[in-house]
Write a protein that holds these residues in place. Structure first.
Motif, PDB file in Angstrom:
ATOM      1  N   SER A 337       3.109 -29.151  30.401  1.00  0.00           N
ATOM      2  CA  SER A 337       1.979 -29.879  29.798  1.00  0.00           C
ATOM      3  C   SER A 337       1.756 -29.509  28.340  1.00  0.00           C
ATOM      4  O   SER A 337       0.626 -29.494  27.864  1.00  0.00           O
ATOM      5  N   ARG A 338       2.827 -29.219  27.636  1.00  0.00           N
ATOM      6  CA  ARG A 338       2.722 -28.897  26.202  1.00  0.00           C
ATOM      7  C   ARG A 338       2.708 -30.199  25.412  1.00  0.00           C
ATOM      8  O   ARG A 338       3.606 -31.031  25.549  1.00  0.00           O
ATOM      9  N   VAL A 339       1.699 -30.387  24.586  1.00  0.00           N
ATOM     10  CA  VAL A 339       1.583 -31.606  23.791  1.00  0.00           C
ATOM     11  C   VAL A 339       2.133 -31.334  22.390  1.00  0.00           C
ATOM     12  O   VAL A 339       1.707 -30.395  21.713  1.00  0.00           O
ATOM     13  N   VAL A 340       3.095 -32.140  21.967  1.00  0.00           N
ATOM     14  CA  VAL A 340       3.764 -31.937  20.685  1.00  0.00           C
ATOM     15  C   VAL A 340       3.854 -33.262  19.942  1.00  0.00           C
ATOM     16  O   VAL A 340       4.144 -34.308  20.535  1.00  0.00           O
ATOM     17  N   GLN A 341       3.616 -33.210  18.648  1.00  0.00           N
ATOM     18  CA  GLN A 341       3.850 -34.385  17.811  1.00  0.00           C
ATOM     19  C   GLN A 341       5.340 -34.440  17.491  1.00  0.00           C
ATOM     20  O   GLN A 341       5.883 -33.560  16.832  1.00  0.00           O
ATOM     21  N   ALA A 342       6.026 -35.453  18.006  1.00  0.00           N
ATOM     22  CA  ALA A 342       7.479 -35.546  17.865  1.00  0.00           C
ATOM     23  C   ALA A 342       7.840 -36.770  17.033  1.00  0.00           C
ATOM     24  O   ALA A 342       7.955 -37.877  17.562  1.00  0.00           O
ATOM     25  N   GLN A 343       7.986 -36.565  15.726  1.00  0.00           N
ATOM     26  CA  GLN A 343       8.343 -37.650  14.831  1.00  0.00           C
ATOM     27  C   GLN A 343       7.375 -38.822  15.006  1.00  0.00           C
ATOM     28  O   GLN A 343       6.215 -38.733  14.677  1.00  0.00           O
ATOM     29  N   ASP A 344       7.841 -39.919  15.557  1.00  0.00           N
ATOM     30  CA  ASP A 344       7.004 -41.118  15.693  1.00  0.00           C
ATOM     31  C   ASP A 344       6.225 -41.163  17.010  1.00  0.00           C
ATOM     32  O   ASP A 344       5.547 -42.149  17.283  1.00  0.00           O
ATOM     33  N   TRP A 345       6.344 -40.120  17.847  1.00  0.00           N
ATOM     34  CA  TRP A 345       5.732 -40.159  19.180  1.00  0.00           C
ATOM     35  C   TRP A 345       4.907 -38.899  19.422  1.00  0.00           C
ATOM     36  O   TRP A 345       5.117 -37.862  18.802  1.00  0.00           O
ATOM     37  N   VAL A 346       3.988 -39.021  20.376  1.00  0.00           N
ATOM     38  CA  VAL A 346       3.315 -37.840  20.918  1.00  0.00           C
ATOM     39  C   VAL A 346       4.016 -37.505  22.229  1.00  0.00           C
ATOM     40  O   VAL A 346       4.123 -38.368  23.113  1.00  0.00           O
ATOM     41  N   LEU A 347       4.504 -36.281  22.324  1.00  0.00           N
ATOM     42  CA  LEU A 347       5.332 -35.886  23.458  1.00  0.00           C
ATOM     43  C   LEU A 347       4.554 -34.949  24.376  1.00  0.00           C
ATOM     44  O   LEU A 347       3.969 -33.962  23.925  1.00  0.00           O
ATOM     45  N   ILE A 348       4.536 -35.260  25.660  1.00  0.00           N
ATOM     46  CA  ILE A 348       3.990 -34.353  26.678  1.00  0.00           C
ATOM     47  C   ILE A 348       5.190 -33.691  27.347  1.00  0.00           C
ATOM     48  O   ILE A 348       5.877 -34.295  28.181  1.00  0.00           O
ATOM     49  N   ASP A 349       5.441 -32.467  26.948  1.00  0.00           N
ATOM     50  CA  ASP A 349       6.594 -31.713  27.449  1.00  0.00           C
ATOM     51  C   ASP A 349       6.188 -31.014  28.742  1.00  0.00           C
ATOM     52  O   ASP A 349       5.561 -29.970  28.740  1.00  0.00           O
TER      53      ASP A 349
END
Length: 475
Positions: A337-349
């Motif tokens: 449940s790590r939330v990361v800003q990934a370039q053009d997307w918001v990523l829920i890892d």
């Protein structure tokens, strides 16, 4: 490490203690005895399986793995200053003290159990089907407000990881939060023998490891082995909203402390206010007090995990302020449940592992995000004979709970695709394996998407996360 001499280590693991022999002309019987005594009294600074972690004063445990035989590193670890080695066969060249055992992994567990007995540490054992790691993080963060706290690192929660966690406790540790994971009967019994928990926390009984444990009742029975070696004067904390755990009677003559969202629990949360991917706020009710907490990890299930920390914190004598501060200080662990800003997307890892319960919770979290909601899911393993039905159920759940696009990979996930399509989801893509998904993932995403990545650990979906973050990785 208290009382961890080579002689005590040898006795703990029932090993045969041997040292290099001097040439006959260089020694006499008395000198030989003095040499043996001196070697046996050497005290270990640490016990490790990884030869790269060996330093002066360490004991190395040589294990024969599928790809690498730890026995081949024995000369290297002595050159690095190891005071001894636990091994399954006597080295051809005896370069230092060795403890020869039948099974090095069993020896590691025996040594860990012995070390645990030498400490006055309060051990919190955390188990359950879902949420163990996040719950462990909440508990450790809360206890750290008052005590010097040690916790499980990474995925060290099995019959190798638990002994290494115990053996890595620094001197002066006052509380240790030990994550305990299993998938077979008898495993938790062995973990409990090593950890001897003072406090046992059970998060839930879900649909995981059904291939080996058969049913939720089997899972409960297997995980309840954690009570086998717990301190009978200790405390059991369970999720009272879970039907299986709510039915637990007295354990060692005492009723478990129940936490959850229902007001029937001893500790419960209400007035939960979602802040989306930034987490939640909630009012916690315990005994005669109520206090506000900020849970910085997203999803209402994280509030439930935080409640376990409240139960432990109160039993350990922390104030409500210390508990609230500890909960607010928690940070996500990679893959969970790590939330990361990934370039053009918001990523829920959330790629570390998956089962139907945790995947549905992750989908609920995705539903709180902004933009188009994309679920990138993979096979869930160890689900037994109903694996196809359970994958289809998850696909349908995604379609019914706000997912705009489902991208899945793996043989079992073919049923996930069918479940989603049957429930009316239009944007569904299925790939035979992770690598095929990797080749196409960027073409299927749009700027502004919120993307959930989740699968069982064996699917290797951390490569998907690395790709979306623009990180380089190996095969």
């Amino acid at each position: 490490m208290k009382n961890m001499t080579l002689w005590n280590i040898a006795r703990a693991c029932h090993g045969r203690f041997i040292i290099p022999a001097k040439k006959p002309e260089q020694s006499c019987p008395r000198e030989g005895m003095r040499t043996i005594r001196a070697a046996s009294n050497l005290e270990a600074k640490g016990v490790v399986l990884d030869s790269r972690k060996v330093g002066p004063g360490f004991v190395f445990v040589a294990v024969k793995g599928e790809k690498v035989d730890g026995h081949s590193f024995i000369p290297e670890v002595f050159a690095k200053g190891a005071i001894g080695v636990i091994c399954e066969r006597e080295p051809e060249e005896l370069l230092g003290p060795c403890i020869v055992v039948k099974d090095s992994l069993l020896a590691l567990q025996d040594v860990a159990a012995f070390y645990r007995e030498q400490t006055a540490v309060t051990v919190v054992g955390v188990t359950g089907s879902v949420g163990k790691t996040s719950t462990k993080e909440f508990i450790a963060s809360v206890l750290a407000q008052k005590y010097k706290t040690h916790k499980t690192q990474g995925n060290y929660n099995n019959e190798v990881g638990v002994p290494l966690t115990l053996l890595s406790m620094p001197e002066g540790t006052q509380a240790a939060v030990v994550e305990m994971g299993i998938n077979h009967f008898g495993e938790m019994h062995r973990l409990s023998r090593m950890a001897k928990p003072d406090i046992c926390v059970m998060t839930n009984i879900g649909q995981c490891h059904l291939e080996y444990l058969g049913s939720r009742d089997g899972i409960l029975r297997a995980k309840s082995e954690i009570f086998d070696f717990m301190d009978p004067k200790g405390c059991v904390c369970v999720n009272g909203d879970d039907d299986k755990l709510a039915g637990l009677g007295q354990i060692h003559g005492k009723r478990p402390v129940r936490f959850g969202f229902s007001k029937e629990n001893d500790i419960y949360a209400d007035e939960v206010c979602s802040r989306g991917l930034l987490g939640s706020t909630a009012m916690i009710h315990a005994k005669d007090s109520a206090f506000l907490v900020t849970v910085p990890l997203p999803g209402s299930h994280m509030v439930g995990n935080a409640l376990a920390a409240v139960a432990v914190g109160l039993w350990m004598g922390l104030s409500t302020k210390q508990i609230a501060d500890g909960i607010g200080a928690v940070r996500a662990v990679g893959g969970r449940s790590r939330v990361v800003q990934a370039q053009d997307w918001v990523l829920i890892d959330d790629c570390y592992n998956a089962n139907p319960v945790s995947t549905k919770a992750a989908i609920d979290l995705l539903a709180t995000a902004e933009g188009r909601k994309v679920a990138v899911l993979g096979d869930m393993f160890e689900l037994g004979e109903k694996e196809g039905e359970l994958h289809a159920e998850v696909g349908a759940y995604a379609a019914q709970h706000g997912v705009d696009c489902l991208i899945c990979a793996g043989n079992l996930s073919g049923q996930m695709r069918l479940g989603a399509e049957s429930a009316g989801l239009l944007q569904v893509f299925h790939f035979e394996n992770r690598d095929a998904l990797l080749e196409n993932i960027r073409q299927l995403l749009r700027p502004g998407d919120s993307v959930l990545v989740k699968a069982s650990h064996g699917m290797g979906f951390e490569k998907i996360v690395q790709e979306l973050l623009g990180e380089k990785s190996g095969n």
